[in-house]
Write an enzyme that holds these catalytic residues in place. Structure first.
Site, PDB file in Angstrom:
ATOM      1  N   HIS A 198       0.851  -1.194   0.000  1.00  0.00           N
ATOM      2  CA  HIS A 198       0.000   0.000   0.000  1.00  0.00           C
ATOM      3  C   HIS A 198       0.885   1.242   0.000  1.00  0.00           C
ATOM      4  O   HIS A 198       1.734   1.411   0.872  1.00  0.00           O
ATOM      5  CB  HIS A 198      -0.905   0.005   1.236  1.00  0.00           C
ATOM      6  CG  HIS A 198      -2.188   0.752   1.038  1.00  0.00           C
ATOM      7  ND1 HIS A 198      -2.223   2.080   0.675  1.00  0.00           N
ATOM      8  CD2 HIS A 198      -3.478   0.356   1.145  1.00  0.00           C
ATOM      9  CE1 HIS A 198      -3.493   2.470   0.567  1.00  0.00           C
ATOM     10  NE2 HIS A 198      -4.273   1.434   0.842  1.00  0.00           N
ATOM     11  N   HIS A 236       3.874 -18.551 -15.560  1.00  0.00           N
ATOM     12  CA  HIS A 236       2.809 -17.742 -16.176  1.00  0.00           C
ATOM     13  C   HIS A 236       2.603 -16.453 -15.389  1.00  0.00           C
ATOM     14  O   HIS A 236       2.796 -16.407 -14.171  1.00  0.00           O
ATOM     15  CB  HIS A 236       1.489 -18.526 -16.226  1.00  0.00           C
ATOM     16  CG  HIS A 236       1.617 -19.885 -16.829  1.00  0.00           C
ATOM     17  ND1 HIS A 236       1.805 -20.081 -18.181  1.00  0.00           N
ATOM     18  CD2 HIS A 236       1.611 -21.130 -16.261  1.00  0.00           C
ATOM     19  CE1 HIS A 236       1.892 -21.386 -18.422  1.00  0.00           C
ATOM     20  NE2 HIS A 236       1.782 -22.036 -17.275  1.00  0.00           N
TER      21      HIS A 236
END
Length: 457
Positions: free
Chosen positions: A266, A348
């Protein structure tokens, strides 16, 4: 009376003593065994339970709601509030957005003229959420009454009663279901919801958690002429995703993935990050979400902070040591910053398709190939930015392409207002056969997508 307690003969007294010794020995063994069992139970209850992704679904709207560039421009002209300059700006943004000609917008927008009201917004919410949850319950063969945890996220649309109440009422969830409704968390809220569900599953054994993610377009269209607020109209589209999580050991055999890590970063302590995606009124008093030109740069900075926490968890020891030495060298000797190669950690990548500029920044920062970026760019092209649910469309793309093999690791990266960068790491528990899921949103057209087509769009 007291003497009668003891045996009368010497031999009997010896037998008595031996019996007493055996009694005390048995008591000690019993108490020790109970202690070991209690400690084992305590360890079992306190240990970190594995969290499995049993299955997931993505909502695919009906063809009548497909919105080409031409349809989009025709519909917004009917609204009658946009200046000619704003219309030209929207068209220019569309051409650069990375969106294709077959994204979806809600029924209210496709009417003539488009409608913006609470009733239509509720209709969109029920359509996408009930549709995607119906498919998930059917695929997993789990009843709503078996679900003990429900987490729903939608950033801008916060009706009363809430989304979770809407779902509980429709599916008749049990009265003690743990329900949470997240709002204002932006496009990264799906992973925040998964993190919340994971923490709840740690303390509620033998449970299922349903996580549903969406965003409402009907009631959040900006009807003004502020350029920074017009961008959202061009990027965001209709969609939803639903995920069934479990901590049941018995689900290991049928689950698709195991959750390995979630890292949340954050950057709200920095003003430029806090204000780069901001809901406010324009000079005419019309509410919209303003997107700063600094958004790609802020996203890149938030990603670097997230990587610094995630890297030691997933990279080989050699790369971790090199990263540590490089940080020291950057501070003391102004060395060039070292970017770790995450190809050693993941097979991936699913990066939130917030827009072409953001994807370009992430591709450059992580040094990814076009093949690795294909799920993100294809999702942006085909479905647009569906906010927090976008990550599940990308994972569905990988499955439809037949790329998910047993043991593969998938890194999901999402950005959200505030400013946040959240990431999740999943490990595939089995090879996914594309032919097994006829509800995959890509199933009818996956062969038409390639590495290069989205760059040419």
């Amino acid at each position: 009376m007291a003497l009668s307690f003891f045996p009368s003969s010497f031999s009997s007294y010896i037998v008595f003593l031996l019996c007493r010794v055996d009694y005390f020995r048995f008591t000690n063994v019993l108490l020790f065994s109970m202690f070991i069992i209690s400690m084992a139970l305590k360890f079992y209850m306190s240990r970190s339970r594995k969290v499995f992704l049993v299955d997931f679904t993505c909502y695919k709207p009906r063809d009548a709601l497909k919105c080409s560039y031409e349809t989009f421009m025709d519909q917004i002209k009917q609204v009658g509030v946009f200046s000619e300059e704003s219309l030209r700006f929207k068209k220019n943004i569309l051409n650069k957005s990375g969106l294709g000609e077959s994204t979806y917008l809600p029924e209210a927008f496709m009417r003539s003229p488009p409608i913006k009201c609470m009733e239509e917004a509720r209709k969109e919410a029920k359509t996408v959420l009930f549709g995607v949850i119906d498919e998930l319950l059917t695929k997993t063969r789990v009843k709503a009454s078996e679900i003990g945890i429900l987490v729903v996220n939608s950033s801008l649309f916060t009706p009363t009663p809430s989304y979770v109440s809407m779902i509980i009422n429709h599916y008749n969830f049990r009265v003690n279901v743990l329900s949470y409704n997240l709002s204002g968390m932006g496009c990264s809220a799906a992973l925040i919801s998964v993190d919340l569900a994971k923490n709840l599953l740690k303390v509620h054994p033998n449970s299922y958690a349903l996580v549903a993610s969406t965003e409402n377009n009907t009631l959040n269209w900006y009807l003004g002429n502020n350029r920074s607020m017009l961008v959202t109209n061009c990027l965001f589209r209709m969609g939803a995703g639903a995920v069934l999580l479990s901590n049941r050991t018995s689900d290991h055999c049928r689950a698709k993935y195991q959750l390995m890590h979630i890292v949340r970063t954050h950057k709200g302590n920095e003003d430029h990050g806090y204000g780069c995606t901001y809901q406010e009124e324009d000079t005419s008093g019309i509410v919209g979400v303003s997107l700063s030109k600094e958004l790609p740069k802020v996203s890149e900075g938030a990603l670097k902070s997230n990587i610094s926490t995630l890297a030691p968890l997933v990279l080989p020891i050699s790369d971790c040591l090199r990263l540590i030495f490089n940080k020291v060298g950057v501070k003391l000797f102004q060395m060039k910053s070292f970017s770790p190669n995450f190809n050693h950690a993941f097979e991936h990548f699913c990066i939130h398709p917030g827009g072409r500029a953001i994807l370009d920044k992430v591709e450059k920062s992580l040094k990814l190939t076009e093949w690795q970026m294909e799920p993100s760019r294809s999702t942006l092209y085909r479905f647009g930015n569906t906010s927090s649910s976008s990550l599940w469309y990308e994972l569905a793309y990988l499955e439809a392409k037949g790329r998910i093999k047993k043991g593969d690791r998938v890194w999901q990266i999402a950005f959200g207002a505030g400013f946040k960068c959240n990431s999740a790491v999943w490990k595939s528990l089995r090879t996914i056969n594309p032919g097994d899921d006829d509800k995959n949103p890509w199933v009818d057209e996956i062969d038409t997508f390639s590495v290069h087509m989205q760059r040419e769009a």
